[in-house]
Scaffold this active site. Structure first.
Site, PDB file in Angstrom:
ATOM      1  N   ASP A  32      37.376  45.828  35.126  1.00 14.29           N
ATOM      2  CA  ASP A  32      36.530  44.637  34.809  1.00 14.29           C
ATOM      3  C   ASP A  32      36.986  43.799  33.539  1.00 14.29           C
ATOM      4  O   ASP A  32      37.837  44.501  32.747  1.00 14.29           O
ATOM      5  CB  ASP A  32      35.176  45.053  34.703  1.00 14.29           C
ATOM      6  CG  ASP A  32      34.022  43.879  34.840  1.00 14.29           C
ATOM      7  OD1 ASP A  32      34.387  42.660  35.203  1.00 14.29           O
ATOM      8  OD2 ASP A  32      32.896  44.449  35.069  1.00 14.29           O
TER       9      ASP A  32
ATOM     10  N   ASP B  69      29.646  38.333  41.740  1.00 11.81           N
ATOM     11  CA  ASP B  69      28.542  39.108  41.302  1.00 11.81           C
ATOM     12  C   ASP B  69      27.406  38.713  42.015  1.00 11.81           C
ATOM     13  O   ASP B  69      26.278  39.253  42.056  1.00 11.81           O
ATOM     14  CB  ASP B  69      28.060  38.979  39.902  1.00 11.81           C
ATOM     15  CG  ASP B  69      29.066  39.676  39.068  1.00 11.81           C
ATOM     16  OD1 ASP B  69      29.322  40.723  39.621  1.00 11.81           O
ATOM     17  OD2 ASP B  69      28.814  39.885  37.771  1.00 11.81           O
TER      18      ASP B  69
HETATM   19  C1  GLA Z   1      30.348  42.407  35.284  1.00 14.43           C
HETATM   20  C2  GLA Z   1      30.820  42.576  36.945  1.00 14.43           C
HETATM   21  C3  GLA Z   1      29.650  43.333  37.407  1.00 14.43           C
HETATM   22  C4  GLA Z   1      29.353  44.642  36.562  1.00 14.43           C
HETATM   23  C5  GLA Z   1      28.852  44.339  35.083  1.00 14.43           C
HETATM   24  C6  GLA Z   1      28.848  45.369  34.369  1.00 14.43           C
HETATM   25  O1  GLA Z   1      29.598  41.394  35.388  1.00 14.43           O
HETATM   26  O2  GLA Z   1      31.111  41.518  37.462  1.00 14.43           O
HETATM   27  O3  GLA Z   1      29.818  43.851  38.776  1.00 14.43           O
HETATM   28  O4  GLA Z   1      30.431  45.583  36.645  1.00 14.43           O
HETATM   29  O5  GLA Z   1      30.062  43.597  34.639  1.00 14.43           O
HETATM   30  O6  GLA Z   1      28.687  45.152  32.941  1.00 14.43           O
END
Ligand code: GLA
Length: 732
Positions: A467, A535
């Site tokens: 990420d 997300d």
């Molecule tokens: C980001 C990612 C999510 C998740 C969060 C965790 O927002 O896009 O899918 O992994 O971080 O903190």
């Protein structure tokens, strides 16, 4: 033989005083260039593959020809692809062809047009690479400064390429959005002026605008017909795409430029140094937008994705199920649940780490990649072992390019973060997040070490979710001397780290995530197996997001998870069937708490996962035909994936809005073999069978007439809204 004839023709033209023509072809397309020594290089043509008769006539001076790599000299009234500041302050560059070189590679040919400035020691190789079988042509440049020791030329614009596009009724489809609303489609006709598509985030270069565009040459974009050029700049950092159209009616072309965004990013090229611009790839098709998408999908699977062409696993990710509330018992339960529903992989997301500062929320701990033993007494190793016992694989989340100011890492290395000299630290997510300066080799070693450390301790980890949740803030490197180089050196550093990781861990699956779909770009994907599309797991908005994403990226790489209802981002309540059907059209997964589901819901998911396994190869590796666009406002979205031999296909039908007594058109298909018969079976079926269930139809009938699907949801329950159907077609 053909090549020899072309070479002889080129020689004869040259001796007759005509331009030296260079042609690079793919199976169905071709680009024609004028590369006459001593002249400015030009593109005469790009489109359907020219015949020999066309080639004989298609040579400079040709009405639509335009400079292949415009500089501020020959074309002072146009934009430049290359702009420089010479050591003596001269702002012009003049590129003249010196020589041409061709070489074969496994998938086609590479054509190099070597140019130099007659007055300055500046050399530019303009490269064109054919990907023959995929109808893709790549282009980039290699810019070299052969000046005296210590002299430098400053590149103030250094695009990867420029393409002239014949004027007419030309439309551009581009993509934009935001966190949880990525890759929305925007279509506009191209008129006079300059139209720019850019991203300056520094890291999440696809969270807002995207570095890919479709250019429809025959009026309003159509999915299944019309000539379309798709273009994608394969670069993970800041970019700028520009369309330039002159006011004059005599101008016969638009010009399309694409490259690294030079704002705050001039590049000082030292003597003897070569700057290689990222590859810009084009594809042309006369089968509409979907035709170009199919070319990009097969090209991406073959040449860009890590492990492209292999089907990806069905997984459960812990994020929306538990967020930061990780504990051993909960992880064990989730693993059992996904194993029970037929899934193949469990991914433990954020919240598992931190020593002195345990990660309870997003305010701390990034950088401290040690397992939090209070949450996970058996460590990561214990979870990997438990997953093995459940018969599934284990994956884990990391965000190694980042730190929190509340972390042991930051306390030890405050000099490792990106921060403009003398400025307050700009802190992102959670109010304490900072970006590590990957231009610094010590930081590169550290980031490699995060991955390496986890994998060395737990070699059976099968999947890493990588990420990156912040932009490059208040630009400044505490390591680099020349601050203008930071954006470029950051990405060079990242590439070095990812190369090292792939050299040591060629088999592990890695997902690219950057606040959701912030790293959906062909420049970053070569190290990754797939990406987290958004997300936003709301199935209705996903229809739109996945539609846009499919323009350039294959379903194999597009993670689509069944989320909870009401959805955590939009609050919308959507029946499970619709949520499943939308996730089934890409790489299916789950992102919820299974223990909050009823037994009936779990049974539905188990059945759907079983059915998805039957069609997964068609969806992930097949040919996509988008048919009715959700963006057309008809309240409907339909598409079909066909296997390469067209013996099997899957058709997806989504009702995106429901108004009583509104009929929808018959469900016409595309991409089938008209001469074969297909038996139709509905997957993830609820309620009574549709009238055509189990019946046989010719491909021609399915494409010309289509099937009748009721316009409202007929499944038991309160919803007339959110009707959806997945039809499996098997040729007999
Ligand atoms: C980001 C990612 C999510 C998740 C969060 C965790 O927002 O896009 O899918 O992994 O971080 O903190």
């Amino acid at each position: 033989m053909k090549k020899i004839l072309l070479a002889i023709a080129a020689f004869l033209m040259l001796s007759a005083g005509l331009g030296a023509q260079e042609v690079l072809c793919t199976r169905n397309t071709g680009i024609v260039l004028d590369a006459t020594p001593g002249r400015v290089p030009k593109i005469d043509y790009y489109g359907v593959r020219p015949e020999e008769a066309d080639l004989a006539s298609l040579r400079s001076p040709w009405s639509n020809s335009a400079e292949a790599y415009p500089t501020h000299n020959a074309s002072s009234e146009n934009l430049e692809a290359l702009a420089v500041r010479m050591p003596d302050g001269n702002l012009s560059a003049d590129l003249r062809v010196v020589s041409v070189h061709r070489e074969g590679w496994d998938g086609g040919e590479i054509l190099t047009i070597s140019c130099r400035d007659p007055k300055y020691p500046l050399e530019v190789d303009i490269k064109y690479k054919s990907y023959y079988g995929q109808d893709v042509i790549g282009t980039w440049t290699e810019i070299r400064w052969n000046g005296t020791r210590k002299s430098k030329v400053v590149l103030t614009r250094f695009d990867s390429g420029c393409l002239p596009i014949r004027r007419g009724d030309v439309w551009v489809s581009s993509f934009g959005g935001s966190w949880a609303g990525e890759m929305s489609l925007f279509c506009q006709p191209l008129g006079p002026g300059v139209r720019t598509v850019f991203n300056k985030d520094g890291i999440r270069n696809s969270q807002t605008s995207h570095a890919e565009v479709m250019i429809s040459l025959d009026g309003k974009p159509q999915e299944l017909s019309g000539r379309v050029i798709g273009a994608a700049l394969c670069y993970p950092g800041n970019f700028e795409l520009r369309f330039e159209t002159g006011d004059s009616r005599y101008e016969s072309v638009h010009r399309f430029y694409a490259g690294i965004d030079p704002s705050n990013s001039n590049y000082s090229l030292a003597a003897g140094e070569t700057f290689v611009t990222p590859e810009l790839v084009y594809s042309w098709s006369d089968e509409g937008l979907s035709g170009v998408s199919r070319n990009f999908h097969s090209w991406g699977r073959k040449y860009r994705l890590a492990h492209g062409g292999k089907v990806n696993d069905i997984l459960l990710n812990s994020w929306e199920g538990v967020y930061f509330d990780i504990n051993e018992e909960g992880m064990h339960r989730m693993m059992k649940d996904i194993a029970d529903m037929g899934g193949e992989l469990f991914v433990m997301d954020d919240g598992w780490f931190g020593g002195k500062y345990p990660r309870k929320d997003d305010h701390s701990s990034l950088g401290d990649w040690v397992v939090d033993r209070n949450k996970l007494p058996g460590g990561v190793g214990g979870l990997v072992e438990e997953a093995r016992r459940d018969g599934i694989k284990f994956g884990i989340w990391i965000e190694p390019e980042m730190a929190n100011t509340k972390s042991e890492l930051y306390e030890a290395h405050p000099d490792w973060i990106i921060n403009a000299p003398g400025r307050d630290i700009v802190q992102g997510r959670g109010g304490t997040q900072v970006v590590l300066d990957l231009s610094n080799p010590a930081v590169q070693d550290y980031v490699f070490g995060v991955f390496d450390g986890i994998m060395t301790a737990n070699p059976d980890i099968a999947y890493i979710k990588w990420d990156a949740n912040m932009s490059v803030p208040s630009q400044g490197s505490q390591y680099l001397g020349n601050q203008e180089h930071l954006y470029i050196e950051y990405h060079r550093g990242l590439a070095k780290v990812l190369d090292r990781i792939r050299a040591k861990y060629p088999d592990v699956a890695i997902q690219a995530c950057a606040s959701g779909g912030g790293r959906v770009n062909w420049g970053i994907l070569p190290w990754f197996d797939e990406f987290w599309t958004s997300d936003n797991t709301d199935a209705l908005q996903r229809v739109y997001i996945q539609w846009g994403t499919s323009y350039f990226f294959p379903a194999e790489a597009m993670a689509a998870h069944i989320g909870a209802s009401p959805n955590h981002t939009t609050g919308r309540e959507i029946p499970l069937k619709f949520r499943i059907d939308v996730a089934m059209s890409a790489r299916l997964g789950m992102e919820l708490q299974p223990s909050a589901m009823t037994q009936e819901e779990r049974d539905k998911c188990r059945k759907a996962i079983g059915e998805y396994k039957e069609i997964r190869d068609i969806v992930q590796l097949g040919d996509l035909y988008r048919i009715v666009s959700p963006y057309d406002g008809k309240g409907l979205a339909t598409m079909l994936y066909a296997s390469p031999t067209k013996d099997r296909a899957v058709y997806f039908w989504y009702r995106t809005e429901y108004f009583h007594a509104n009929t929808v058109p018959a469900a016409r298909m595309a991409g089938l073999d008209p001469s074969r018969n297909y038996r139709v079976r509905e997957l993830d079926r609820e309620g009574r069978p549709l009238s055509f269930e189990g019946k046989l139809f010719s491909g021609r009938f399915l494409m010309e007439n289509g099937l009748d699907i009721p316009s409202a949801n007929t499944a038991p329950g309160p919803h007339r809204d959110f009707a959806s159907h997945v039809l499996y077609l098997q040729a007999e």
